[in-house]
Design an enzyme around this catalytic site. Structure first.
Site, PDB file in Angstrom:
ATOM      1  CE  LYS A   1      -5.227   6.268   8.746  1.00  9.38           C
ATOM      2  NZ  LYS A   1      -4.337   5.905   9.868  1.00  9.38           N
TER       3      LYS A   1
ATOM      4  CB  THR B   1       0.073  10.550   1.408  1.00 12.85           C
ATOM      5  OG1 THR B   1       0.503   9.194   1.316  1.00 12.85           O
ATOM      6  CG2 THR B   1       0.999  11.438   0.624  1.00 12.85           C
TER       7      THR B   1
ATOM      8  CB  SER C   1      -1.875   2.926  -3.848  1.00 10.01           C
ATOM      9  OG  SER C   1      -2.569   4.076  -3.386  1.00 10.01           O
ATOM     10  CB  ALA C   2      -7.455   2.814  -3.045  1.00  4.66           C
ATOM     11  CB  SER C   3      -4.012   6.998  -4.047  1.00  6.90           C
ATOM     12  OG  SER C   3      -3.803   8.317  -4.530  1.00  6.90           O
TER      13      SER C   3
ATOM     14  CD  GLU D   1      -3.513  -1.716   2.834  1.00  9.84           C
ATOM     15  OE1 GLU D   1      -3.611  -0.761   3.628  1.00  9.84           O
ATOM     16  OE2 GLU D   1      -3.909  -1.652   1.666  1.00  9.84           O
ATOM     17  CG  ASP D   2      -2.127   2.851   6.349  1.00 12.05           C
ATOM     18  OD1 ASP D   2      -2.488   2.393   5.248  1.00 12.05           O
ATOM     19  OD2 ASP D   2      -2.342   4.025   6.693  1.00 12.05           O
TER      20      ASP D   2
ATOM     21  CG  ASP E   1      -1.724   1.220   1.390  1.00 14.07           C
ATOM     22  OD1 ASP E   1      -2.336   1.632   0.393  1.00 14.07           O
ATOM     23  OD2 ASP E   1      -1.759   1.797   2.500  1.00 14.07           O
ATOM     24  CG  LEU E   2       1.549   5.727  -1.862  1.00 12.74           C
ATOM     25  CD1 LEU E   2       3.076   5.688  -1.862  1.00 12.74           C
ATOM     26  CD2 LEU E   2       1.049   6.364  -3.156  1.00 12.74           C
ATOM     27  CG  ASP E   3      -2.122   7.346   0.182  1.00  9.90           C
ATOM     28  OD1 ASP E   3      -1.189   8.053  -0.204  1.00  9.90           O
ATOM     29  OD2 ASP E   3      -3.158   7.159  -0.485  1.00  9.90           O
TER      30      ASP E   3
ATOM     31  CG  ASN F   1      -3.690  12.119  -6.352  1.00 13.32           C
ATOM     32  OD1 ASN F   1      -3.612  12.891  -7.306  1.00 13.32           O
ATOM     33  ND2 ASN F   1      -4.749  12.081  -5.566  1.00 13.32           N
TER      34      ASN F   1
ATOM     35  CE  LYS G   1      -5.687  -1.226  -1.168  1.00 18.56           C
ATOM     36  NZ  LYS G   1      -4.609  -0.361  -0.654  1.00 18.56           N
TER      37      LYS G   1
HETATM   38  C1  BG6 Z   1      -5.962   5.347  -0.397  1.00 14.82           C
HETATM   39  C2  BG6 Z   1      -6.131   6.172   0.860  1.00 14.82           C
HETATM   40  O1  BG6 Z   1      -4.637   4.946  -0.500  1.00 14.82           O
HETATM   41  O2  BG6 Z   1      -6.324   6.108  -1.540  1.00 14.82           O
HETATM   42  C3  BG6 Z   1      -7.547   6.726   0.946  1.00 14.82           C
HETATM   43  O3  BG6 Z   1      -5.866   5.350   1.984  1.00 14.82           O
HETATM   44  C4  BG6 Z   1      -7.875   7.488  -0.336  1.00 14.82           C
HETATM   45  O4  BG6 Z   1      -7.644   7.556   2.072  1.00 14.82           O
HETATM   46  C5  BG6 Z   1      -7.667   6.575  -1.543  1.00 14.82           C
HETATM   47  O5  BG6 Z   1      -9.214   7.944  -0.310  1.00 14.82           O
HETATM   48  C6  BG6 Z   1      -7.955   7.276  -2.873  1.00 14.82           C
HETATM   49  O6  BG6 Z   1      -7.022   8.291  -3.072  1.00 14.82           O
HETATM   50  P1  BG6 Z   1      -7.092   9.429  -4.197  1.00 14.82           P
HETATM   51  O7  BG6 Z   1      -5.715  10.057  -4.126  1.00 14.82           O
HETATM   52  O8  BG6 Z   1      -7.345   8.736  -5.494  1.00 14.82           O
HETATM   53  O9  BG6 Z   1      -8.176  10.352  -3.794  1.00 14.82           O
HETATM   54 MG    MG Z   2      -2.882   3.256   3.395  1.00 19.75          MG
END
Ligand code: BG6
Ligand code: MG
Length: 226
Positions: A44, A16, A115-117, A170-171, A8-10, A119, A146
């Site tokens: 999270k 982040t 990562s779900a992000s 993971e966190d 996982d990233l954040d 970004n 997730k």
């Molecule tokens: C996850 C975070 O890694 O990414 C979440 O733990 C976040 O808090 C999710 O909502 C989505 O991120 P983003 O950057 O696409 O809004």
């Molecule tokens: Mg995380």
């Protein structure tokens, strides 16, 4: 035998998770919903839109906004978040992560990012570790977020490995659930209460030692054979 790590990233590689919290709080202030760190644990690992839905439900305001307006609110949060992440440099890797990544490379263990992000790729670049990863799963390609195991299963697949050959780190509570459901050895870092389903828990990233993780994963694999 462990041949891959799916990260996982954040909140694992960099802090982040704190920026997500700050940006959601800022949005919360605008729409009159306040929440604390304990509630934030539930956000999270959860996608941007799902996080917004949870916040609106928490504030009993789910029905106040159209789908279009929800998209605008999620965009606003993301714009605030993007401002916060422009400051990221390699110095923002959490303590112990550089050593862990170096040890993994030395041991020729393959690395994937789950990562779900959306970004994620930008943050990897800013942290200076984009080329360390053999695979980065694009969350836009997923059917389920997730705690569904899809992202971790894809991570193993893209490394050419079976889930049992991988460790997931993971966190987030939803993230640990996803790793466990994928059939990987799960390592949880951070909040002990949220990490109670992890196969191995460490309080801080400085405790993410490759030798300790491999020993724990291998002893679990042995147990499973009996
Ligand atoms: C996850 C975070 O890694 O990414 C979440 O733990 C976040 O808090 C999710 O909502 C989505 O991120 P983003 O950057 O696409 O809004
Ligand atoms: Mg995380």
């Amino acid at each position: 035998m462990i041949k891959g790590f799916v990260f996982d990233l954040d909140g694992v590689l960099t802090d982040t998770a704190e920026y997500h919290y700050l940006a959601w709080q800022e949005l919360g202030e605008k729409i009159g919903i306040s929440f604390d760190r304990e509630f934030n644990e539930q956000l999270k690992g959860i996608s941007r839109m799902d996080s917004l839905e949870r916040i609106l439900a928490y504030g009993h305001k789910s029905n106040l906004y159209s789908e279009e307006k929800k998209m605008i609110l999620a965009d606003e949060k993301n714009e605030d978040y993007k401002k916060l992440i422009t400051q990221i440099t390699p110095a923002d890797l959490l303590p112990g992560i550089t050593e862990l990544l170096m040890d993994l490379k030395k041991a020729e263990i393959k690395l994937a990012l789950a990562s779900a992000s959306k970004n994620g790729p930008v943050i990897l670049e800013r942290l200076g570790i984009a080329d360390v990863f053999d695979a980065v799963i694009d969350p836009a390609t997923l059917m389920h977020g997730k705690p569904d195991p899809e992202i971790f299963i894809k991570g193993a697949e893209q490394l050419g490995l079976r889930p049992e050959e991988c460790v997931g780190v993971e966190d987030a509570e939803a993230g640990i659930e996803a790793i466990n459901a994928a059939g990987m050895f799960s390592v949880g870092v951070g909040n002990e209460q949220s990490m109670k389903a992890a196969d191995l828990f460490v309080a801080a990233t400085t405790d993410l030692k490759l030798s300790t993780i491999l020993a724990a994963a291998q002893s679990q694999q042995k147990e499973r054979k009996f």
